[in-house]
Design an enzyme around this catalytic site. Structure first.
Site, mmCIF file in Angstrom:
data_model
loop_
_atom_site.group_PDB
_atom_site.id
_atom_site.type_symbol
_atom_site.label_atom_id
_atom_site.label_comp_id
_atom_site.label_asym_id
_atom_site.label_seq_id
_atom_site.Cartn_x
_atom_site.Cartn_y
_atom_site.Cartn_z
ATOM 1 C CD GLU A 178 -1.390 -6.353 5.088
ATOM 2 O OE1 GLU A 178 -1.645 -5.204 5.496
ATOM 3 O OE2 GLU A 178 -0.954 -6.584 3.944
ATOM 4 C CB CYS A 237 -0.963 -0.039 1.180
ATOM 5 S SG CYS A 237 -2.323 1.159 1.046
ATOM 6 C CG HIS A 249 -3.647 -3.656 2.948
ATOM 7 N ND1 HIS A 249 -2.703 -3.213 3.855
ATOM 8 C CD2 HIS A 249 -4.218 -2.530 2.419
ATOM 9 C CE1 HIS A 249 -2.710 -1.893 3.888
ATOM 10 N NE2 HIS A 249 -3.619 -1.447 3.021
#
Length: 538
Positions: free
Chosen positions: A510, A383, A508
């Site tokens: 993650e 990001c 993102h």
């Protein structure tokens, strides 16, 4: 079959790990073939944590449909691998907003609006809706805060009423409390837990299971005392010891008989749990063959929970490669120049720059990105980290002096990161790109090799984008634009093909990583770091 419900409350003190407990329960039931879904009730008055200070609240976890939610939902997803939605996190703010909007529009037909029944009915409707919309066999609800908190009372009353709505055989209460250990006398003390249960009883809730957070194992006499004073059977007193890893917790709870007890209380088939994959993951975590250091360069590093999912995704990547990932938390404001970067980053096998908002600390992040690019250190920008890599490259390779993001400097002559035309003049919340969006990957790119797919979907949470006015300049350079959102022609991934591993993503990843199934990009980033570390030692 209609959904059954498990409610988890906390007592004595906060931060005992209700989220990990709720996630572990989800895993234990799912491993028995039960369809589960987790949800969280937070008693604060914010609508969601989206605008809350990361230092106060930690990470904002983004759901597949763009909900900005509590970080515990990340634990739920990592343990159960069940994608969650915005309705899986309800705050007191959401509850009261819904009620007040209904009242203003005449929905209550002029009647007095009260906590009971209107607030509690709204909470109950959200509990039941989760079961109906997901088709889950069991809905696991964590109630935030500690029993006795004023702001939690409407939620406590609502779950008390739920038992009589769905029937006592379809609803159980778990109370998690602390058993402090006093070194002076060498004893675990049950009195705080007794008082906490007594307070819960005062609100009309008898816990079916008592979970005891403690540093020492429970003795037979401790169990007998708790059973006697808390009105529960011995098999319903569950030891919840501190663990070296949160991922061992469900295995410890299973050994304590929690899975069997839950199935008995809810009249669910107690089949043999399939936890082989999870056990193997924990074994690999505890027995790494090597260790590497990843430098995490961010602006909220004093509170590690601000980057919780990133840290867990790095851990998962390490488990895959039988490596322990040691994270070096580096405040980006400390990196003032390349010499300082060498001092702080020189021993790292990889550098990761995660997301964030605002310009504080971005100068140091750009130095870190430049250091990684010039010294062939594996770099992963997420990001903001991707935008930083683009700005640094524009300044130092494309010779676009003072290139920047218009978020940081609206007067920049080269806004390589900017708002899109349809975002101009729209308030902040209306311009965030939230939730899942498609991304088409370039053939032969590092991203495509990692995913082994050409078309992917990932979660986003950001406002500014790569400025397509500079697309030609980048495409004619050493930086490749390898991921594109086809609906709006937005750049999602940038790479340096000549670099060992240098990837920046606008999304993102993650949030989609699991400890036993690491995200492909984190897996390959850690793999590149492991390779660099091995070469350095050779």
């Amino acid at each position: 079959m209609k959904a059954k419900f498990i409610f988890i409350t906390g007592g004595v003190v906060s931060s005992l790990g209700k989220g990990i407990t709720a996630a572990s329960i989800g895993l234990l039931l799912k491993s028995r073939g039960v369809k589960v879904v987790n949800q969280k009730f937070d008693p604060y008055l914010n609508i969601d944590p989206g605008t809350m200070n990361p230092y106060q609240h930690g990470e904002v976890f983004v759901t597949v449909d763009g909900g900005e939610t509590d970080l515990d939902l990340g634990h739920y997803e990592r343990f159960t691998d069940v994608p969650l939605h915005r309705f899986n996190n309800t705050t007191a703010g959401k509850v009261y907003l819904s009620i007040l909007d209904r009242e203003r529009s005449g929905g209550y037909q002029g009647n007095t609006v009260q906590v009971i029944p209107h607030v509690t009915d709204e909470i109950k409707s959200r509990i039941l809706k989760t079961g109906e919309e997901t088709g889950a066999d069991v809905v696991i609800t964590e109630v935030g805060g500690t029993v006795g908190d004023i702001e939690s009372l409407p939620f406590i009353e609502a779950i008390r009423q739920i038992k009589y709505t769905v029937g006592k055989d379809n609803c159980i209460f778990i109370h998690l409390g602390l058993l402090p250990y006093l070194k002076e006398c060498g004893e675990l003390k049950t009195k705080p837990m007794q008082h906490s249960v007594k307070e819960l009883l005062g609100f009309g809730i008898q816990p079916d299971i008592i979970m005891c957070r403690s540093e020492k194992p429970l003795t037979k006499s401790i169990r007998e005392k708790l059973g006697l004073f808390c009105n529960v059977g011995q098999n319903a007193i569950i030891e919840n010891l501190s663990a070296k890893s949160i991922y061992e917790v469900p295995l410890m709870l299973e050994n304590e008989g929690l899975g069997k007890t839950l199935c008995s209380l809810l009249d669910l088939p107690n089949s043999e749990p399939d936890l082989a994959d999870w056990k193997e993951m924990v074994r690999r975590y505890y027995h790494p063959e090597k260790e590497i250091t990843i430098a995490l360069v961010g602006k909220y590093v004093e509170l590690h929970d601000a980057y919780l999912s990133v840290a867990e995704a790095l851990t998962a990547g390490g488990i895959h490669h039988s490596a322990r990932v040691k994270i070096d938390w580096i405040d980006s404001e400390r990196i003032t120049d390349l010499d300082k970067a060498e001092e702080l980053l020189g021993k790292a096998a990889g550098i990761i720059v995660p997301g964030g908002f605002g310009d504080r600390g971005t100068a140091g992040m750009m130095v870190a990105a430049r250091y990684a690019r010039e010294n062939k250190v594996p770099y992963f920008g997420i990001c903001l980290g991707m935008q930083i890599a683009v700005i640094e490259f524009a300044r130092n390779v494309l010779s676009l002096a003072d290139a920047n993001s218009s978020e940081f400097n609206q007067q920049t002559p080269h806004p390589v990161i900017d708002l899109m035309p349809d975002q101009q003049g729209v308030k902040l919340g209306g311009t965030l790109r939230l939730g899942e969006f498609r991304c088409v990957l370039a053939e032969g790119s590092k991203a495509e090799k990692a995913y082994r797919l050409h078309d992917i979907v990932e979660r986003h949470r950001h406002r500014y984008e790569f400025n397509n006015l500079y697309r030609d300049s980048f495409e004619q350079s050493e930086m490749a634009l390898t991921g594109r959102n086809p609906e709006r022609n937005l750049v999602e991934i940038v790479e340096l093909p000549a670099h060992p591993w240098f990837v920046g993503v606008q999304f993102h990843p993650e949030f989609a990583s699991r400890p036993n199934k690491p995200h492909p990009l984190f897996r390959d980033f850690v793999g590149a770091a492991v390779e660099k570390s091995a070469k350095a030692k050779a």
